[in-house]
Scaffold this active site. Structure first.
Site, mmCIF file in Angstrom:
data_model
loop_
_atom_site.group_PDB
_atom_site.id
_atom_site.type_symbol
_atom_site.label_atom_id
_atom_site.label_comp_id
_atom_site.label_asym_id
_atom_site.label_seq_id
_atom_site.Cartn_x
_atom_site.Cartn_y
_atom_site.Cartn_z
ATOM 1 N N ASP A 8 0.862 -1.183 0.000
ATOM 2 C CA ASP A 8 0.000 0.000 0.000
ATOM 3 C C ASP A 8 0.901 1.235 0.000
ATOM 4 O O ASP A 8 2.130 1.133 -0.161
ATOM 5 C CB ASP A 8 -1.006 -0.047 1.165
ATOM 6 C CG ASP A 8 -0.375 0.195 2.529
ATOM 7 O OD1 ASP A 8 0.872 0.357 2.612
ATOM 8 O OD2 ASP A 8 -1.125 0.211 3.530
ATOM 9 N N CYS A 65 3.132 -2.994 4.051
ATOM 10 C CA CYS A 65 2.237 -1.895 4.425
ATOM 11 C C CYS A 65 2.953 -1.121 5.522
ATOM 12 O O CYS A 65 4.184 -1.192 5.615
ATOM 13 C CB CYS A 65 0.858 -2.405 4.832
ATOM 14 S SG CYS A 65 0.827 -3.561 6.218
ATOM 15 N N THR A 67 2.852 -1.500 8.842
ATOM 16 C CA THR A 67 3.363 -2.403 9.882
ATOM 17 C C THR A 67 3.632 -3.822 9.384
ATOM 18 O O THR A 67 4.248 -4.616 10.095
ATOM 19 C CB THR A 67 2.312 -2.540 10.999
ATOM 20 O OG1 THR A 67 1.106 -3.062 10.404
ATOM 21 C CG2 THR A 67 2.023 -1.195 11.664
ATOM 22 N N GLY A 68 3.098 -4.181 8.244
ATOM 23 C CA GLY A 68 3.112 -5.573 7.760
ATOM 24 C C GLY A 68 1.934 -6.381 8.265
ATOM 25 O O GLY A 68 1.658 -7.472 7.762
ATOM 26 N N HIS A 98 10.344 -24.134 9.672
ATOM 27 C CA HIS A 98 9.372 -24.818 10.537
ATOM 28 C C HIS A 98 7.929 -24.693 10.042
ATOM 29 O O HIS A 98 7.129 -25.599 10.255
ATOM 30 C CB HIS A 98 9.435 -24.252 11.959
ATOM 31 C CG HIS A 98 10.696 -24.618 12.678
ATOM 32 N ND1 HIS A 98 10.876 -24.378 14.021
ATOM 33 C CD2 HIS A 98 11.844 -25.204 12.244
ATOM 34 C CE1 HIS A 98 12.080 -24.796 14.392
ATOM 35 N NE2 HIS A 98 12.688 -25.295 13.321
ATOM 36 N N ARG A 109 7.007 1.283 7.679
ATOM 37 C CA ARG A 109 7.208 2.343 8.673
ATOM 38 C C ARG A 109 8.064 1.860 9.844
ATOM 39 O O ARG A 109 8.332 2.622 10.778
ATOM 40 C CB ARG A 109 5.851 2.839 9.191
ATOM 41 C CG ARG A 109 5.074 3.626 8.152
ATOM 42 C CD ARG A 109 3.690 4.007 8.627
ATOM 43 N NE ARG A 109 3.007 4.868 7.648
ATOM 44 C CZ ARG A 109 1.696 4.969 7.528
ATOM 45 N NH1 ARG A 109 0.893 4.276 8.336
ATOM 46 N NH2 ARG A 109 1.161 5.756 6.618
ATOM 47 N N HIS A 133 8.029 -31.156 11.455
ATOM 48 C CA HIS A 133 7.331 -29.914 11.099
ATOM 49 C C HIS A 133 6.276 -30.143 10.017
ATOM 50 O O HIS A 133 5.289 -29.407 9.940
ATOM 51 C CB HIS A 133 8.338 -28.854 10.661
ATOM 52 C CG HIS A 133 9.354 -28.551 11.710
ATOM 53 N ND1 HIS A 133 9.030 -27.955 12.906
ATOM 54 C CD2 HIS A 133 10.687 -28.814 11.769
ATOM 55 C CE1 HIS A 133 10.109 -27.843 13.656
ATOM 56 N NE2 HIS A 133 11.129 -28.366 12.992
HETATM 57 C C1 RB5 Z 1 -2.108 2.621 6.585
HETATM 58 O O1 RB5 Z 1 -2.124 3.836 7.252
HETATM 59 C C2 RB5 Z 1 -1.787 1.489 7.562
HETATM 60 O O2 RB5 Z 1 -2.860 1.257 8.409
HETATM 61 C C3 RB5 Z 1 -1.419 0.242 6.804
HETATM 62 O O3 RB5 Z 1 -0.331 0.509 5.977
HETATM 63 C C4 RB5 Z 1 -0.994 -0.971 7.623
HETATM 64 O O4 RB5 Z 1 -0.002 -0.646 8.539
HETATM 65 C C5 RB5 Z 1 -2.067 -1.774 8.213
HETATM 66 O O5 RB5 Z 1 -1.837 -2.843 8.791
#
Ligand code: RB5
Length: 150
Positions: A8, A65, A67-68, A98, A109, A133
Site C-alpha cells: 500500500d 504496508c 506495519t506488515g 518450521h 514504517r 514440522h
Molecule cells: C495505513 O495507514 C496502515 O494502516 C497500513 O499501511 C498498515 O499498517 C495496516 O496494517
C-alpha cells in the site's frame, strides 16, 4: 523463481527497494502495485499477491504496508497461504524451516531497507525442514480445510 510483491502507500518505498534487489538477484518479479503514495487499502493488494501464491503463479509473495500486519491478516484468509510478519532474520529463517511460510510481510514504517533485504535474504535462503514440522503444517492445512471449526 517467480515472486509476487505488493504494497500500500505506506509500504511502497520499501517495495521498490526490494523489487530492485530481487531483479538484481535474478528473480522474476510480479509487482501488483501500488506504485505511488496515494492512499489505498492494503487488502486489495494482499489478496492479489496471496492468490498468485495460492494458485502457483508465484513461489513466494512479499507484502509491505505500514506495519506488515494488515497485509499478513488479509493474506492468511486465502486458502493455501501461510503468511508471516518478520522484522529480523531469525524469525524469517524459522518461518521457512518450521512453518513452510510462503508469504512474508513487512512494515515500511518499521524497518529500513537494509534490514528488510537481510530478512528477505534469510527467508529465500532457507528450505522447509519437513520431518516433524511437516505433520504440524499438515494440521494447519486441516484446520483451514474445516473452515476453522474443530
Ligand atoms: C495505513 O495507514 C496502515 O494502516 C497500513 O499501511 C498498515 O499498517 C495496516 O496494517
Amino acid at each position: 523463481m517467480r515472486i509476487a510483491v505488493g504494497a500500500d502507500h505506506a509500504g511502497v518505498d520499501l517495495k521498490e527497494a526490494v523489487v530492485d534487489w530481487l531483479v538484481d538477484q535474478g528473480y522474476d518479479v510480479h509487482d501488483v502495485g501500488t506504485f505511488d503514495h496515494e492512499s489505498v487499502d492494503y487488502p486489495d493488494y494482499a489478496v492479489k499477491v496471496a492468490q498468485a501464491v495460492a494458485q502457483g503463479e508465484a513461489t513466494f509473495g512479499f507484502l509491505f504496508c505500514g506495519t506488515g500486519l494488515g497485509m499478513c491478516i488479509t493474506a492468511n484468509k486465502v486458502p493455501g497461504v501461510r503468511a508471516v510478519t518478520c522484522h529480523e532474520p531469525m524469525s524469517a529463517r524459522l518461518a521457512r524451516a518450521h512453518n513452510d511460510a510462503n508469504v512474508l510481510t513487512m512494515g515500511g514504517r518499521l524497518v529500513a531497507p537494509g534490514l528488510a533485504l537481510d530478512v528477505i535474504g534469510h527467508f529465500l535462503g532457507e528450505d522447509f525442514s519437513g520431518g516433524r514440522h511437516a505433520g504440524r503444517v499438515d494440521k494447519i492445512v486441516e484446520v483451514e480445510r474445516r473452515g476453522g471449526s474443530s
